[in-house]
Design a protein around this motif. Sequence first.
Motif, PDB file in Angstrom:
ATOM      1  N   HIS A  65       0.840  -1.201   0.000  1.00 44.70           N
ATOM      2  CA  HIS A  65       0.000   0.000   0.000  1.00 44.70           C
ATOM      3  C   HIS A  65       0.882   1.261   0.000  1.00 44.70           C
ATOM      4  CE1 HIS A  65      -3.288   2.667   1.604  1.00 44.70           C
ATOM      5  NE2 HIS A  65      -2.248   3.254   2.175  1.00 44.70           N
ATOM      6  N   GLU A  66       1.907   1.267   0.854  1.00 44.29           N
ATOM      7  CA  GLU A  66       2.781   2.456   0.944  1.00 44.29           C
ATOM      8  C   GLU A  66       3.586   2.641  -0.344  1.00 44.29           C
ATOM      9  OE1 GLU A  66       2.285   4.551   3.196  1.00 44.29           O
ATOM     10  OE2 GLU A  66       1.088   3.289   4.507  1.00 44.29           O
ATOM     11  N   ILE A  67       4.057   1.527  -0.912  1.00 45.53           N
ATOM     12  CA  ILE A  67       4.799   1.616  -2.177  1.00 45.53           C
ATOM     13  C   ILE A  67       3.871   2.143  -3.276  1.00 45.53           C
ATOM     14  CG2 ILE A  67       5.878   0.176  -3.990  1.00 45.53           C
ATOM     15  CD1 ILE A  67       7.139  -1.478  -1.693  1.00 45.53           C
ATOM     16  N   ALA A  68       2.596   1.715  -3.233  1.00 46.01           N
ATOM     17  CA  ALA A  68       1.620   2.184  -4.230  1.00 46.01           C
ATOM     18  C   ALA A  68       1.463   3.709  -4.172  1.00 46.01           C
ATOM     19  CB  ALA A  68       0.275   1.499  -4.013  1.00 46.01           C
ATOM     20  N   HIS A  69       1.446   4.272  -2.961  1.00 47.62           N
ATOM     21  CA  HIS A  69       1.360   5.739  -2.833  1.00 47.62           C
ATOM     22  C   HIS A  69       2.520   6.405  -3.598  1.00 47.62           C
ATOM     23  CE1 HIS A  69      -1.920   6.608  -0.145  1.00 47.62           C
ATOM     24  NE2 HIS A  69      -1.436   5.913   0.867  1.00 47.62           N
ATOM     25  N   ALA A  70       3.723   5.839  -3.423  1.00 47.76           N
ATOM     26  CA  ALA A  70       4.908   6.436  -4.067  1.00 47.76           C
ATOM     27  C   ALA A  70       4.840   6.259  -5.582  1.00 47.76           C
ATOM     28  CB  ALA A  70       6.179   5.796  -3.510  1.00 47.76           C
ATOM     29  N   LEU A  96      -7.443   8.718  -2.420  1.00 49.11           N
ATOM     30  CA  LEU A  96      -6.071   8.259  -2.654  1.00 49.11           C
ATOM     31  C   LEU A  96      -5.768   7.012  -1.820  1.00 49.11           C
ATOM     32  CD1 LEU A  96      -3.967  11.568  -2.834  1.00 49.11           C
ATOM     33  CD2 LEU A  96      -5.110  10.349  -4.670  1.00 49.11           C
ATOM     34  N   GLU A  97      -6.276   6.972  -0.574  1.00 45.07           N
ATOM     35  CA  GLU A  97      -6.071   5.792   0.289  1.00 45.07           C
ATOM     36  C   GLU A  97      -6.706   4.551  -0.337  1.00 45.07           C
ATOM     37  OE1 GLU A  97      -4.126   5.444   2.836  1.00 45.07           O
ATOM     38  OE2 GLU A  97      -3.599   7.550   2.618  1.00 45.07           O
ATOM     39  N   THR A  98      -7.941   4.734  -0.853  1.00 47.85           N
ATOM     40  CA  THR A  98      -8.664   3.616  -1.467  1.00 47.85           C
ATOM     41  C   THR A  98      -7.915   3.117  -2.702  1.00 47.85           C
ATOM     42  OG1 THR A  98     -10.688   4.618  -0.656  1.00 47.85           O
ATOM     43  CG2 THR A  98     -10.953   2.947  -2.329  1.00 47.85           C
ATOM     44  N   ASN A 131     -14.662   0.162   6.630  1.00 47.79           N
ATOM     45  CA  ASN A 131     -14.862   0.340   5.183  1.00 47.79           C
ATOM     46  C   ASN A 131     -13.672  -0.152   4.377  1.00 47.79           C
ATOM     47  OD1 ASN A 131     -17.372   1.336   5.535  1.00 47.79           O
ATOM     48  ND2 ASN A 131     -16.847   3.483   5.164  1.00 47.79           N
ATOM     49  N   ARG A 132     -12.475   0.005   4.962  1.00 50.38           N
ATOM     50  CA  ARG A 132     -11.281  -0.477   4.260  1.00 50.38           C
ATOM     51  C   ARG A 132     -11.327  -1.985   4.136  1.00 50.38           C
ATOM     52  NH1 ARG A 132      -6.094   3.159   5.814  1.00 50.38           N
ATOM     53  NH2 ARG A 132      -5.363   2.603   3.763  1.00 50.38           N
ATOM     54  N   ALA A 133     -11.704  -2.662   5.247  1.00 48.61           N
ATOM     55  CA  ALA A 133     -11.775  -4.134   5.231  1.00 48.61           C
ATOM     56  C   ALA A 133     -12.817  -4.596   4.212  1.00 48.61           C
ATOM     57  CB  ALA A 133     -12.109  -4.647   6.626  1.00 48.61           C
TER      58      ALA A 133
HETATM   59 ZN   LIG Z   1      -2.084   5.281   2.743  1.00 48.25          ZN
END
Ligand SMILES: [Zn+2]
Length: 294
Positions: A110-115, A174-176, A227-229
């Motif tokens: 998830h964090e790599i996806a943000h970058a 962006l989180e989703t 909601n994330r789950a």
């Molecule tokens: Zn995030």
Amino acid sequence: FSLIVFFYFSFTVCLFHMAINQFLFQWMDKYESKMLPETDARYQVVKRVVGHLSESNKDIPQVSALTWAIHVVDEPEVNAFVLPNGEVFVFTGLLNAVSDIHQLSFILGHEIAHAVLEHAIEKASLVHFLDFLSLIFLTMIWAICPHDILAVVGQRIQSKLQEFIFDRPYSRTLETEADKVGLQFAAKACVDVRASSVFWQRMELVETMKGEPRLPEWLSTHPSHENRAEHLDRLIPEALKIRERCNCPSLSGPDPRLIFRLNRQHLLESYRAQESQNSTNQDLSKTEVDFSHT
Ligand SMILES: [Zn+2]
């Protein structure tokens, strides 16, 4: 006008890269004494997970273009982030909060996806663009009615409207998006992607047990844990197909989501029983929650 916008965005991107370097220096300075050495087992785990994720997704140019550098900070906060230049920061609080390597792999995916999706640049551009528009708007108000108090009140209203109508919903979007792409990264690395939903269900359970006040989602920069789950549960079937296409070994044993669901009720009941035994003055925030069998 388009030329002005072009220069404006180029200037924003340039400022942004300077800000990243500044941010990196500040962080390294702040946490210098808390950085785990490369010989530490926890550092090695994070390094292996990031290495495996980047190796499995090297067909994506943005992944192979970055050099991933690992920093593990000895802090209890459940936190991790990746700077757009590939600097990965993981707090030991997060390492304690995950129950297995699959959950950690998803979070780092998830964090790599943000970058990779350049979310920080996107966000900074939006914020600067809205600031630019509001400056024009406030100048017009002031030109029509040149009272300082009107300008101050106008600025306050505008900044709050901007925060709740644009910034926070945009952050949640962006989180989703990072959850979706991060799950795909994890699937290609043969991670048990079903663990992603378990992680957020666990976080939700911890919150329930600690009785932490919950912000309504529309007030928050992140989607709610629940909601994330649910969102991840909807994405997992597709991620399992990606795993298959990548010739990953098939997943043996029961679904971790099912095990968690069975344990959840038991954990809640035993926690409530323990809570009623303890004195009413007990500080709940100090209570340790044992998840070793989830
Ligand atoms: Zn995030």
